[in-house]
Scaffold this motif. Structure first.
Motif, short mmCIF file in Angstrom:
data_model
loop_
_atom_site.label_atom_id
_atom_site.label_comp_id
_atom_site.label_asym_id
_atom_site.label_seq_id
_atom_site.Cartn_x
_atom_site.Cartn_y
_atom_site.Cartn_z
N ALA A 59 48.53 51.63 45.67
CA ALA A 59 49.30 51.29 46.98
C ALA A 59 48.88 49.54 47.19
O ALA A 59 47.72 48.94 47.09
N TYR A 60 50.12 48.85 47.28
CA TYR A 60 49.94 47.38 47.71
C TYR A 60 50.93 47.34 48.69
O TYR A 60 52.23 47.55 48.60
N VAL A 61 50.54 46.80 50.13
CA VAL A 61 51.60 46.83 51.18
C VAL A 61 51.49 45.40 51.85
O VAL A 61 51.81 45.15 52.88
N VAL A 62 50.80 44.35 51.10
CA VAL A 62 50.92 42.95 51.54
C VAL A 62 52.28 42.57 51.81
O VAL A 62 52.49 41.82 52.67
N ASP A 63 52.97 42.83 50.94
CA ASP A 63 54.63 42.57 50.93
C ASP A 63 55.14 43.19 51.82
O ASP A 63 56.48 42.44 52.59
N ASP A 64 54.69 44.43 52.32
CA ASP A 64 55.75 45.34 53.69
C ASP A 64 55.11 44.46 54.81
O ASP A 64 55.99 44.22 55.64
N LEU A 65 53.98 44.13 55.13
CA LEU A 65 53.54 43.18 56.18
C LEU A 65 54.08 41.85 56.17
O LEU A 65 54.67 41.43 57.20
N GLY A 66 54.26 41.18 55.25
CA GLY A 66 54.80 39.94 55.20
C GLY A 66 56.08 39.95 55.45
O GLY A 66 56.80 39.14 56.35
N GLN A 67 56.85 41.04 54.91
CA GLN A 67 58.37 40.97 55.10
C GLN A 67 58.73 41.33 56.74
O GLN A 67 59.62 40.97 57.17
N ALA A 68 57.83 42.23 57.26
CA ALA A 68 58.03 42.70 58.55
C ALA A 68 57.67 41.44 59.60
O ALA A 68 58.70 41.23 60.39
N MET A 69 56.89 40.64 59.20
CA MET A 69 56.77 39.35 59.93
C MET A 69 57.66 38.30 59.87
O MET A 69 58.14 37.62 60.68
N ARG A 70 58.48 38.25 58.80
CA ARG A 70 59.62 37.48 58.43
C ARG A 70 60.83 38.01 59.26
O ARG A 70 61.54 37.10 59.56
N GLU A 71 61.03 39.18 59.04
CA GLU A 71 62.19 39.67 59.77
C GLU A 71 62.15 39.83 61.36
O GLU A 71 63.02 39.88 61.97
N ASN A 72 60.89 39.94 61.60
CA ASN A 72 60.45 39.77 63.15
C ASN A 72 59.45 38.76 63.43
O ASN A 72 58.32 38.88 63.43
N PRO A 73 60.10 37.35 63.54
CA PRO A 73 59.21 36.36 63.71
C PRO A 73 58.28 36.14 64.92
O PRO A 73 57.54 35.41 65.08
N HIS A 74 58.53 37.41 65.88
CA HIS A 74 57.89 37.39 67.12
C HIS A 74 56.46 38.38 66.82
O HIS A 74 55.60 38.65 67.81
N LEU A 75 56.38 38.95 65.69
CA LEU A 75 55.37 40.02 65.33
C LEU A 75 53.99 39.37 65.18
O LEU A 75 53.89 38.48 64.25
N LYS A 76 53.03 39.87 65.72
CA LYS A 76 51.59 39.18 65.71
C LYS A 76 50.83 40.09 65.14
O LYS A 76 50.64 41.36 65.24
N VAL A 77 49.84 39.52 64.47
CA VAL A 77 48.85 40.60 63.43
C VAL A 77 47.58 39.72 63.56
O VAL A 77 47.16 38.65 63.55
N LEU A 78 46.46 40.70 64.19
CA LEU A 78 45.11 40.41 64.28
C LEU A 78 44.44 41.15 63.11
O LEU A 78 44.35 42.38 63.05
N SER A 79 43.60 40.39 62.47
CA SER A 79 42.66 40.99 61.34
C SER A 79 41.35 40.98 61.91
O SER A 79 40.74 39.79 62.02
N ALA A 80 40.76 42.10 62.10
CA ALA A 80 39.19 41.98 62.55
C ALA A 80 38.27 42.43 61.22
O ALA A 80 38.52 43.53 60.80
N ASN A 81 37.30 41.78 61.24
CA ASN A 81 36.49 42.07 60.13
C ASN A 81 35.14 42.03 60.22
O ASN A 81 34.30 41.21 60.99
N GLY A 82 34.09 43.09 59.60
CA GLY A 82 32.78 42.87 60.03
C GLY A 82 32.08 42.30 58.73
O GLY A 82 32.48 42.66 57.59
N TYR A 83 31.36 41.47 59.15
CA TYR A 83 30.39 40.68 57.88
C TYR A 83 29.77 41.50 56.90
O TYR A 83 29.60 41.35 55.68
N PHE A 84 29.26 42.53 57.47
CA PHE A 84 28.40 43.60 56.62
C PHE A 84 29.20 44.78 56.03
O PHE A 84 28.45 45.78 55.75
N ASP A 85 30.26 44.78 55.90
CA ASP A 85 31.17 45.97 55.36
C ASP A 85 31.40 45.80 53.99
O ASP A 85 32.08 45.04 53.54
N VAL A 86 30.90 46.73 53.04
CA VAL A 86 30.97 46.75 51.75
C VAL A 86 32.21 47.52 51.36
O VAL A 86 32.72 47.47 50.33
N ALA A 87 32.50 48.47 52.31
CA ALA A 87 33.86 49.40 51.86
C ALA A 87 35.02 48.64 51.82
O ALA A 87 35.83 48.48 50.84
N THR A 88 35.24 47.70 52.72
CA THR A 88 36.36 46.64 52.76
C THR A 88 35.95 45.29 52.97
O THR A 88 36.22 44.70 54.14
#
Length: 501
Positions: free
Chosen positions: A415-444
């Motif tokens: 599974a590789y969905v980076v291009d799905d998200l990027g294309q969604a943002m290009r086709e809907n230029p009002h779409l906002k994305v917030l990426s939240a990350n924990g510093y101590f997360d080994v899983a991701t």
């Protein structure tokens, strides 16, 4: 939710020999209760609806999906009221973690960075809930929670990347139709594998005519090659800043800096530069360069120079979690490196379990089962399935059909969905994305998320639509009360930006 489906399954003839009979088709049901919660300085009255919706393939029911929706009472203009769809990932996990830990109106109390004691557990009002900003719908994937296969449904319909996306797309479409929410601002909120689902799902639904205002990605995995592919150096490179953060937290660095953020910038530069170049040389790496890189790696990870050289500078997550506190006969968590565990001995190669998961699992399971029955008045004839081991350990198909513009006619193996998200943002230029990350997360690891998101190749006019934030916590950022409040504040700004009041 409005309008339960009153269709009853017809009596079925006995299945021919050798042919499997259809599964029962449960009636759509719901339990509606009324409550209120204090958020900041206001009392928010709300309705909780716990129930199921049927998912169909053509005219045939194939699954029943369980959800709990929280809708604010007294809304004067529902079209101005956002609705947010939440789900965890796994794959094979229910949404119990987001439901009882993050931004619903009720949450279970757990200890911060240490094991939570045994029952009885306390379910309390969540003063950091998002219910003042948005209605909330928590959804369990098929074969988790109370969601079940039904009728002609088969596991192969759902236990794969694209089948899962289609099922959630059908659920959301049916929910907004039954509840008259087509014209409301809409958000997706996924955690872990749920972020992969979100990236594909927002593009999938957008193609069908449903645009979204925002997507929240918590502890992302958008590219499985960057996590699990043997023989590639990228997964190891992505982990170095996370190792550095965990070593900093446990005071294992030879020269611990005061400023974690600045230190992690140095770790990023080292990982993507000197370290990555060294790994690329493999066994042809000169001894002098190996010695220099091992010494630098020791500065960032706290692991011994000799150990690092014996590991050929390649320390996978299990080894790091076992090695960092070996001299204290402790391990560190995978989902959250702040948690410490105790193994049978201190001589093994890998930890015996994940202390971060085991510290909260019992509390969440007991609290949710009590809450759904006693407060939401919802009963079910089967137990709530926190996690489906059948899905998690072996049956999930990770292939994904990439967006049409890439002209790749066969599903991508991992599974590789980076291009799905990027294309969604290009086709809907009002779409906002917030990426939240924990510093101590080994899983991701957060560095891997950054590298994936920055490869969406967004036009300069769209780059401000992507916001990346970091918190002093692990995979489940909300388990640290301080980080929970920080995250809530960032979400308030995000919602105001994506759906102005």
């Amino acid at each position: 939710a409005a309008g339960a489906d009153d269709d009853q399954p017809a009596d079925k003839e006995e299945a021919p020999a050798g042919k499997k009979a259809d599964l029962p088709i449960p009636k759509e049901d719901s339990s509606v209760t009324h409550h209120q919660v204090r958020i900041a300085d206001q009392e928010v009255p709300y309705t909780a609806t716990a129930g199921t919706l049927l998912i169909r393939k053509g005219d045939d029911a194939i699954a029943s999906m369980f959800y709990v929706a929280y809708t604010r009472d007294g809304t004067k203009n529902p079209e101005q009221r956002p609705v947010t769809f939440f789900y965890n990932g796994g794959p094979g996990s229910s949404t119990i973690w987001l439901h009882m830990g993050s931004f619903g109106p009720r949450m279970v109390e757990t200890a911060n960075a240490q094991p939570t004691g045994p029952a009885p557990y306390r379910v309390v009002n969540n003063g950091d809930s998002l219910l003042d900003r948005s209605d909330l719908v928590f959804i369990d994937a098929v074969s988790t929670g109370f969601s079940r296969l039904a009728g002609k449904g088969k596991g192969k319909d759902f236990w794969n990347v694209d089948g899962d996306v289609e099922a959630f797309g059908k659920f959301i479409t049916r929910y907004v139709t039954l509840n008259h929410r087509w014209n409301s601002p809409k958000f997706l909120f996924g955690e872990s594998y749920g972020t992969l689902r979100s990236a594909a799902l927002v593009y999938h639904l957008q193609k069908q005519g449903m645009n979204f205002n925002g997507v929240v990605l918590l502890s992302s995995v958008l590219n499985y090659d960057s996590l699990v592919s043997p023989g590639l150096d990228e997964p190891l490179v992505n982990l170095i800043p996370t190792y550095a953060a965990i070593a900093w937290f446990h005071d294992k660095l030879p020269h611990k800096p005061d400023d974690l953020g600045a230190f992690l910038e140095q770790a990023r530069d080292f990982a993507a530069g000197e370290y990555s170049q060294a790994l690329a040389k493999g066994h042809s790496l000169p001894d002098t360069q190996r010695d220099a890189v091992a010494a630098r790696l020791h500065e960032f990870t706290g692991l011994g120079v000799a150990y690092l050289k014996e590991a050929n500078l390649r320390v996978n997550p299990g080894r790091f979690r076992k090695e960092l506190l070996r001299d204290e006969r402790r391990t560190v968590g995978r989902y959250d490196g702040r948690f410490e565990g105790i193994d049978f001995d201190a001589a093994g190669e890998m930890p015996g379990s994940d202390p971060a998961e085991m510290a909260i699992k019992g509390a969440f399971a007991a609290a949710f089962n009590s809450y759904v029955a006693d407060e939401l008045n919802y009963s079910h004839d089967a137990p709530y399935q926190v996690r489906s081991s059948e899905i998690t350990f072996g049956t999930w198909d990770y292939k994904h059909q990439l967006p049409e513009y890439l002209n790749v006619r066969v599903p991508f193996p991992l599974a590789y969905v980076v291009d799905d998200l990027g294309q969604a943002m290009r086709e809907n230029p009002h779409l906002k994305v917030l990426s939240a990350n924990g510093y101590f997360d080994v899983a991701t690891p957060f560095f891997g998320t950054e590298r994936d998101l920055y490869h969406m190749e967004l036009d300069a006019t769209l780059r401000d639509n992507l916001t990346v934030r970091y918190y002093p916590s692990g995979h489940m950022v909300y388990l640290n009360p301080e980080a929970h409040k920080m995250f809530r504040a960032d979400l308030a700004k995000f919602y105001d930006s994506a759906a102005p009041p």
